[in-house]
Design an enzyme around this catalytic site. Structure first.
Site, PDB file in Angstrom:
ATOM      1  N   ASP A 245       0.837  -1.203   0.000  1.00 50.68           N
ATOM      2  CA  ASP A 245       0.000   0.000   0.000  1.00 50.68           C
ATOM      3  C   ASP A 245       0.868   1.248   0.000  1.00 50.68           C
ATOM      4  O   ASP A 245       2.090   1.156  -0.090  1.00 50.68           O
ATOM      5  CB  ASP A 245      -0.984  -0.026   1.174  1.00 50.68           C
ATOM      6  CG  ASP A 245      -0.276  -0.365   2.464  1.00 50.68           C
ATOM      7  OD1 ASP A 245       0.711   0.329   2.781  1.00 50.68           O
ATOM      8  OD2 ASP A 245      -0.681  -1.329   3.144  1.00 50.68           O
ATOM      9  N   LYS A 267      -4.344   2.435   0.788  1.00 48.72           N
ATOM     10  CA  LYS A 267      -5.409   2.989   1.606  1.00 48.72           C
ATOM     11  C   LYS A 267      -5.038   4.414   1.935  1.00 48.72           C
ATOM     12  O   LYS A 267      -3.951   4.679   2.426  1.00 48.72           O
ATOM     13  CB  LYS A 267      -5.542   2.201   2.922  1.00 48.72           C
ATOM     14  CG  LYS A 267      -6.341   0.941   2.760  1.00 48.72           C
ATOM     15  CD  LYS A 267      -6.575   0.305   4.110  1.00 48.72           C
ATOM     16  CE  LYS A 267      -5.281  -0.218   4.684  1.00 48.72           C
ATOM     17  NZ  LYS A 267      -5.469  -0.947   5.934  1.00 48.72           N
ATOM     18  N   MET A 380      -0.697   8.765  12.795  1.00 49.13           N
ATOM     19  CA  MET A 380      -1.942   9.181  12.125  1.00 49.13           C
ATOM     20  C   MET A 380      -2.608  10.327  12.878  1.00 49.13           C
ATOM     21  O   MET A 380      -3.820  10.343  13.050  1.00 49.13           O
ATOM     22  CB  MET A 380      -2.922   7.995  12.028  1.00 49.13           C
ATOM     23  CG  MET A 380      -2.382   6.858  11.184  1.00 49.13           C
ATOM     24  SD  MET A 380      -3.447   5.410  11.159  1.00 49.13           S
ATOM     25  CE  MET A 380      -2.888   4.528  12.616  1.00 49.13           C
TER      26      MET A 380
HETATM   27  N1  SAH Z   1       2.832  -0.053  10.880  1.00 46.73           N
HETATM   28  C1  SAH Z   1       3.340   1.281  10.705  1.00 46.73           C
HETATM   29  C2  SAH Z   1       2.313   2.331  11.060  1.00 46.73           C
HETATM   30  C3  SAH Z   1       1.101   2.326  10.204  1.00 46.73           C
HETATM   31  S1  SAH Z   1      -0.025   3.614  10.626  1.00 46.73           S
HETATM   32  C4  SAH Z   1       4.619   1.454  11.534  1.00 46.73           C
HETATM   33  O1  SAH Z   1       4.956   0.595  12.322  1.00 46.73           O
HETATM   34  O2  SAH Z   1       5.285   2.458  11.331  1.00 46.73           O
HETATM   35  C5  SAH Z   1       0.424   4.859   9.503  1.00 46.73           C
HETATM   36  C6  SAH Z   1       1.077   6.021  10.210  1.00 46.73           C
HETATM   37  O3  SAH Z   1       2.427   5.723  10.495  1.00 46.73           O
HETATM   38  C7  SAH Z   1       1.139   7.274   9.395  1.00 46.73           C
HETATM   39  O4  SAH Z   1      -0.071   7.975   9.422  1.00 46.73           O
HETATM   40  C8  SAH Z   1       2.221   8.024  10.119  1.00 46.73           C
HETATM   41  O5  SAH Z   1       1.737   8.593  11.308  1.00 46.73           O
HETATM   42  C9  SAH Z   1       3.163   6.930  10.506  1.00 46.73           C
HETATM   43  N2  SAH Z   1       4.289   6.793   9.559  1.00 46.73           N
HETATM   44  C10 SAH Z   1       4.613   5.710   8.832  1.00 46.73           C
HETATM   45  N3  SAH Z   1       5.720   5.938   8.110  1.00 46.73           N
HETATM   46  C11 SAH Z   1       6.104   7.196   8.381  1.00 46.73           C
HETATM   47  C12 SAH Z   1       7.190   8.007   7.939  1.00 46.73           C
HETATM   48  N4  SAH Z   1       8.106   7.573   7.071  1.00 46.73           N
HETATM   49  N5  SAH Z   1       7.286   9.264   8.431  1.00 46.73           N
HETATM   50  C13 SAH Z   1       6.378   9.716   9.317  1.00 46.73           C
HETATM   51  N6  SAH Z   1       5.350   8.989   9.760  1.00 46.73           N
HETATM   52  C14 SAH Z   1       5.201   7.743   9.311  1.00 46.73           C
END
Ligand code: SAH
Length: 459
Positions: A245, A267, A380
């Protein structure tokens, strides 16, 4: 491509080595290792060389007649004129010739080799940088265990049988990949070939025992491909289908097996391309087709990734799966932004929460979040930033508390915007950070000025 790499069968063939010193001895050793008979010609031949088995010594200056009946030549004297003469005589007779350290006089070059016979890896830079070639060889040396020799020999032993029993080539490939990467291979690698053989025979008895599809739920980290794990990379190169995604960065998706099918199930907030249930079903269907399915998730699959739900469905349907952790956004982003999540002076604990809005409000335990000496990381959370700051202040956090928004952390688009609980909502309004963004609240944000090290090109 300047040279054609080939593996030459010189078993029982006569090869000539011109030269009688240490270099000549090493080259003779390589030829003998490949089963050749070696004729050495030099006015003086050192004893260590002359005494090697299957070596015929001719104590004389090189002459063209020594090439009689010879398949391959290596010139290893320390006299360039002699080497040139050897090279010219050989080439005049169309006999392949290598002259040590003299590419101009060579009709073939000897690669650096990694020998796990029958498995052989040859390296060459076409003479451009032998040191680089050897460095590469050294790297692979550590990645390809000695036991691979045994494994390759074991595979060779059963090649014909497997070909007879598993007629379908696609199925056969899956059979071998599972065999070489699974429990049977482990047995061979530890030297228990008896058990390995029994297991292999069982697999062959019934086609259904040939591994059905499976799912790898893999955390791809926050964006920088360097933050993948070895296991993630290995499975990415094994998968038949990649389901990903928009949280997975393009360079990472590219690293999956070249001919793997790629399915985007992106998504976006409020714009669901594919519902979670549909994704769960897709994974089941693909695995049922016998595919090895790579479900690539941003960050870590078990942190706000709904990974649990995906494998719950798989488990219920009896589909084999494995989960590979990834670096979650909080730790990746914090490191690259120079904000340690804990620090003796600022925070003894750290909380990860999701700021996803439900019915326009954020359902969080504000009292727990507003505690002193704690870092709060909000996934998020950008759309609820106003509420977040207001609630934290309302529940007792000083409005001067530092807070950072990190946009697209660890990538070339990383941007860090800082402020206080009082000022950041206004700043963010002006700056319009781009998704994904992570919010970090707490005293640790002050450290950023000292500790930031990652300065992306396009900020
Ligand atoms: N499973 C993922 C999180 C998924 S929820 C993890 O462990 O990182 C999605 C959220 O993760 C985004 O809305 C943001 O808040 C955060 N996120 C993921 N990658 C990011 C990045 N490179 N920089 C900043 N925030 C990030």
């Amino acid at each position: 491509m300047d040279f054609l790499p080939i593996f030459l069968n010189i078993k029982d063939k006569r090869c000539l080595v011109a030269g009688g010193g240490e270099v000549a001895r090493r080259k003779a050793g390589v030829l003998l290792g490949a089963g050749a008979r070696v004729r050495v010609v030099a006015p003086q031949i050192n004893a260590a060389l002359a005494e090697l088995p299957r070596v015929e010594s001719i104590v004389a200056r090189f002459e063209a007649q020594h090439l009689e009946g010879v398949t391959l030549v290596i010139a290893a004297t320390n006299d360039r004129a002699v080497n040139r003469q050897v090279s010219e005589s050989a080439r005049a007779r169309n006999i392949p010739v290598n002259v040590v350290d003299d590419p101009e006089l060579c009709s073939f070059i000897l690669p650096a080799i990694l020998d796990r016979s029958p498995l052989m890896v040859a390296f060459s830079s076409g003479g451009a940088s032998p040191v680089l070639t050897r460095m590469l060889r050294g790297k692979l040396e550590t990645m390809i265990p000695q036991g691979y020799s045994r494994l390759a020999a074991f595979a060779e032993r059963f090649r014909e049988l497997v070909k007879q029993r598993v007629a379908n080539p696609a199925k056969r490939r899956i059979f071998w990949e599972n065999m070489l990467d699974g429990a049977v291979a482990e047995k061979v690698l530890v030297g228990d070939e008896g058990s390995a053989e029994t297991m292999l025979q069982q697999m062959l008895e019934n086609e259904d025992n040939i591994q059905r599809g499976e799912v790898y739920l893999v955390g791809a980290g926050p964006g920088d491909p360097d933050l993948l794990t070895f296991r993630a990379l290995r499975l990415m190169q094994k998968a038949d289908v990649v389901v990903y995604d928009n949280l997975v960065s393009a360079p990472i998706v590219e690293m999956a097996r070249r001919d793997a099918q790629r399915i985007f199930v992106g998504k976006k907030r409020a714009d669901h391309t594919m519902r979670q249930e549909e994704i769960n079903e897709l994974l089941v269907r693909l695995a049922r087709e016998g595919k090895r399915v790579l479900r690539l998730k941003g960050g870590d699959p078990f942190i706000f990734g709904r990974g649990g739900e995906e494998i719950e469905t798989l488990a219920a349907q009896g589909i084999p799966f494995q989960v590979v952790p990834g670096i979650t956004a909080a730790s990746g982003v914090a490191s690259y932004a120079g904000i340690p999540l804990t620090h003796r002076d600022h925070a003894q604990s750290c909380m990860f929460v999701t700021g996803h809005l439900k019915d326009g409000t954020m359902n969080l335990d504000w009292d727990a979040l507003a505690r002193p000496k704690q870092t709060v990381v909000v996934y998020m959370g950008l759309h609820g930033l106003d509420i977040l700051c207001a609630e934290l202040i309302k529940h007792g956090m000083p409005d001067s508390t530092l807070i950072a928004i990190v946009q697209q952390g660890t990538t070339q688009n990383q941007r860090v915007i800082t402020g206080t609980l009082a000022t950041l909502p206004g700043i963010a309004e002006r700056e319009q950070p781009q998704a994904p963004t992570l919010i970090i609240v707490g005293g640790v944000v002050t450290l950023r000025e000292k500790l930031a090290w990652f300065h992306p090109q396009k900020s």
